[in-house]
Scaffold this active site. Structure first.
Site, PDB file in Angstrom:
ATOM      1  N   ASP A   1       0.857  -1.178   0.000  1.00  0.00           N
ATOM      2  CA  ASP A   1       0.000   0.000   0.000  1.00  0.00           C
ATOM      3  C   ASP A   1       0.899   1.236   0.000  1.00  0.00           C
ATOM      4  OD1 ASP A   1      -2.238   1.658   0.075  1.00  0.00           O
ATOM      5  OD2 ASP A   1      -3.224   0.503   1.632  1.00  0.00           O
ATOM      6  N   TRP A   2       0.285   2.386  -0.009  1.00  0.00           N
ATOM      7  CA  TRP A   2       0.935   3.678  -0.197  1.00  0.00           C
ATOM      8  C   TRP A   2       2.073   3.909   0.805  1.00  0.00           C
ATOM      9  CZ3 TRP A   2      -0.291   7.135  -4.081  1.00  0.00           C
ATOM     10  CH2 TRP A   2       0.139   8.454  -3.958  1.00  0.00           C
TER      11      TRP A   2
END
Length: 770
Positions: free
Chosen positions: A315-316
């Site tokens: 994820d980010w």
């Protein structure tokens, strides 16, 4: 007691350790595609590492930093060349300037990216472009937006979820993009969690069924990703993301191994069986260990035991977070080492190229093996090959004539209609007469932003009004339905759009009370403003003080008040419900939610939605329907009266209709079940009202006694049936031994001999498993 093992988990989840193991890492299960294998043999280390890196679009556009893209959006050729030619990056994601773009803009930008990747790099490998197409194509203007996932679950309609996924795939490809970061398969078991509305609700079976449907909607029945109307799905966030101790996003979770396997693994396991091609990792920590560097979860559980052969993406910025936030790694370089060795294949960096430099150094130093690199790159290139990107790196918007069509809009409107859930209808106050005078009030009455929620034209949904002006708010839909002469609008409370998303301000409650005196009915539209992820954290699940004051003032008028809830998670409304004649839950129904609600309010549609979660009554009593018996100890031996009963506002699966249904003739084909047999459960459902309606027939089972305390009941099947007045249908379910299984104390999935109950529509039958 003799135990029959149906499926051994075979797991050794030592969740307190990061690192590697000498056992199989699942790489031997990954398909060997000749084109990919030929490329791997030619690739340098730098080219391989580049494939494992992903940056956000703002990094390569003209502007002055992340999310500061200049308008009109255009690529910075020098920055793009640095990413693709110098660093040999394999993937780009997201929109630019934090907002939606037209199909023409998407084609121009992605076509330029692919041209440089395939013409100016040595091997001409296309870029894998991904976006968060969450409930439709989030970042494309004019796309068809559906209810958010929690609303899709509330339809209890498998077909409409699959059809919505197929339409989203079509429109995502029309936007020149082949990859979506969806669906969310986190369990919506904590009402506090700000991403609850992205889930399919609290139940394992319902979530697993919807996981199958949406993956097949995105990827096709046979997962034919080279079909230009299909996209690669990305199941997320593996694993246990949605139940942190605090209820707040990206905060630590404490999850026993039994709970992980029983509640959180099954939807992912189903999606993997359904062919999901990619997977995103939980941004948080489980039992003190960041999941991004947990070898036991990402490799042993996911790649070995579950047999996932696709691409695992972070994820980010989450590899960086291992160092900066979680302090498990003493440096960014060590964080890269831990995460790649744990099983990460692609890093959503998303702003710089340090990941590439560190990973190259780690391989050269022998800290990350070339075998691990080859496994990651093989998985990435396999997805690109399956998507047909080598032959067709871009798709053109003019080849998608149904984009944003009325045909697609009808499906989205149907989904919204079937999601809306009638929770209370005292004295049959609904449907309303069309000649009545109604007062429409509340902060959600005239807002497209609140109907859509987050991931709508922008991350936080705060730019919806720029793109959704042609759609109908609740107020506008009601005016269109019955005419402006029958509708008054006084907001009373409004959201503070210039401040924090959750803040609302009192405009004029006395003015609302005065207007109510002239109305036959009050439609009170309350709930939440849009939010997404961390900005959606809250300290109190109660409805805001201002909205509560508005509701109390309106109830005090004595007018019939219909509470219309428009919210991403269930806010506490315990003190208001008794004073309201009707209550409707709209969830986040999308652009067609206003029209769908108007149809239901005036009887042009019959509500059929059912709650996909347990609606809590108190902030300290956040329980799920599949709780343990000890959760309900209101009276012990008749001596005490504790406040420990199963006190909820509305139960899981609840939802009313404008017609009535009766159940009868619950039958089992046998009262004995063995491991190799099945039991057919039959029940007759009849529409005993005076109008057509849809009923969700729900089958539950209860294990009377087990080696660990059983859940009080579990959903094992559902069917949504449509019935004309006085029409009856027989509905059948098939129960197998595996449907009754559970994770035991040895982390094995067992079905134990003993007595079970089947419950459908208030009727109960018993049988034995031997």
């Amino acid at each position: 007691m003799r135990k029959q093992t149906i499926l051994a988990a075979g797991l050794a989840l030592v969740l307190a350790a990061c690192g590697t193991s000498g056992q199989s890492d699942g790489s031997d299960k990954v398909e060997r595609i000749p084109r990919v294998e030929a490329l791997l043999k030619q690739m340098t280390l730098e080219e391989k590492v580049g494939q494992m890196a992903q940056v956000t679009l703002d990094v390569v556009t003209v502007g002055n930093g992340p999310f500061h893209t200049e308008e009109p959006m255009r690529l910075d050729t020098a920055l793009l060349r640095k990413a693709l030619v110098d660093y040999k990056l394999g993937s780009i994601l997201n929109t630019a300037g934090a907002k939606a773009r037209t199909r023409e803009e998407w084609f121009t930008v992605i076509n330029q990216i692919q041209e440089m990747a395939m013409k100016e790099t040595r091997l001409g490998i296309p870029v894998l472009y991904g976006v968060d197409a969450i409930h439709g194509v989030t970042y494309t203007a004019g796309s068809t937006l559906f209810p958010q996932q929690i609303g899709q679950a509330a339809t209890w309609n498998r077909e409409i979820v699959r059809e919505g996924g197929a339409i989203t795939a079509y429109e995502t490809r029309a936007s020149c993009t082949p990859w979506t970061f969806s669906p969310v398969l986190d369990m919506g078991r904590d009402a506090r969690f700000p991403r609850m509305w992205e889930s399919f609700g609290e139940d394992v079976y319902l979530s697993s069924q919807m996981a199958h449907e949406i993956v097949k909607g995105y990827e096709g029945d046979a997962n034919q990703l080279d079909d230009p109307n299909r996209i690669a799905s990305c199941i997320k966030h593996f694993l246990g993301y949605s139940v942190p101790e605090s209820g707040k996003d990206r905060t630590p979770a404490l999850i026993p191994e039994i709970e992980l396997l029983e509640r959180h693994v099954p939807p992912f396991a189903q999606a993997i069986r359904s062919g999901a091609q990619t997977l995103m990792v939980n941004s948080g920590l489980i039992n003190g260990v960041p999941v991004h560097c947990n070898y036991d979860i990402l490799t042993k559980l996911l790649k070995v035991d579950l047999g996932f052969t696709g691409l695992v993406v972070t994820d980010w910025k989450d590899i960086e977070n291992i160092h900066t936030r979680d302090r498990v790694a003493a440096s960014q370089k060590e964080a890269v080492k831990l995460c790649i060795n744990a099983g990460i294949d692609m890093s959503m960096i998303p702003y710089n190229f340090d990941f590439c430099d560190y990973l190259i150094e780690l391989v050269n130093e022998g800290e990350v093996s070339m075998a691990r690199i080859d496994d990651a790159v093989r998985r990435i290139l396999n997805v690109k090959h399956k998507l047909g990107l080598f032959e067709r790196p871009v798709t053109h918007y003019d080849q998608y004539p149904d984009f944003g069509s009325e045909k697609f809009a009808a499906v989205a409107r149907k989904a919204a209609t079937e999601s809306i859930t009638l929770l209370k209808n005292e004295e049959n106050v609904l449907p309303l007469p069309k000649n009545a005078k109604v007062l429409v009030t509340g902060p959600n009455a005239n807002s497209m932003r609140t109907l859509n929620g987050g991931w709508s034209y922008s991350w936080q949904g705060d730019r919806v009004e720029e793109f959704a002006a042609d759609y109908s708010t609740i107020l506008e839909a009601l005016e269109s339905k019955v005419g402006k002469d029958h509708v008054m609008h006084v907001p009373g409370v409004e959201y503070n759009h210039s401040g924090k998303y959750w803040e609302d301000v009192v405009v004029d409650i006395p003015a609302v009370v005065r207007a109510a005196a002239k109305a036959d009915y009050v439609l009170m539209c309350i709930g939440e403003n849009s939010y997404c992820e961390k900005p959606g954290d809250l300290h109190d699940l109660s409805l805001s003080e201002n909205q509560t004051a508005l509701a109390r003032a309106l109830i005090a008028t004595g007018k019939p008040v219909i509470m219309i809830l428009n919210e991403g998670r269930p806010r506490i409304v315990r003190t208001l419900v008794p004073g309201c004649k009707g209550v409707l839950q709209t969830y986040l129904p999308g652009n067609y939610g206003g029209l769908a609600l108007a149809d239901i309010l005036y009887g042009d549609a019959n509500p059929s939605g059912k709650l996909p979660y347990t609606y809590p009554m108190f902030v300290n009593t956040l329980v799920t329907y599949d709780h343990k018996p000890s959760e309900n100890q209101a009276k012990m031996q008749g001596m005490y009266d504790y406040e420990s009963d199963f006190a909820v506002q509305w139960p899981f699966g609840h939802g009313l209709s404008y017609t009535t249904f009766t159940y009868s003739d619950l039958r089992l084909s046998s009262k004995q079940l063995t491991a190799n047999d099945s039991i057919v459960v039959s029940v007759t459902v009849k529409n005993t009202g005076n109008r057509e309606g849809m009923e969700v027939v729900q089958l539950y089972t209860s294990d009377m006694y087990a080696s660990i305390t059983p859940d009080v009941r579990r959903l094992r099947g559902f069917q949504k049936v449509s019935l004309q007045p006085d029409e009856a249908k027989e509905v059948q379910f098939t129960l197998k031994a595996s449907d009754l299984s559970f994770i035991n104390a040895k982390l094995q999935r067992d079905t134990e001999p003993g007595e079970f109950e089947v419950q459908v529509g208030g009727f109960v039958e018993k049988f034995e498993f031997q």
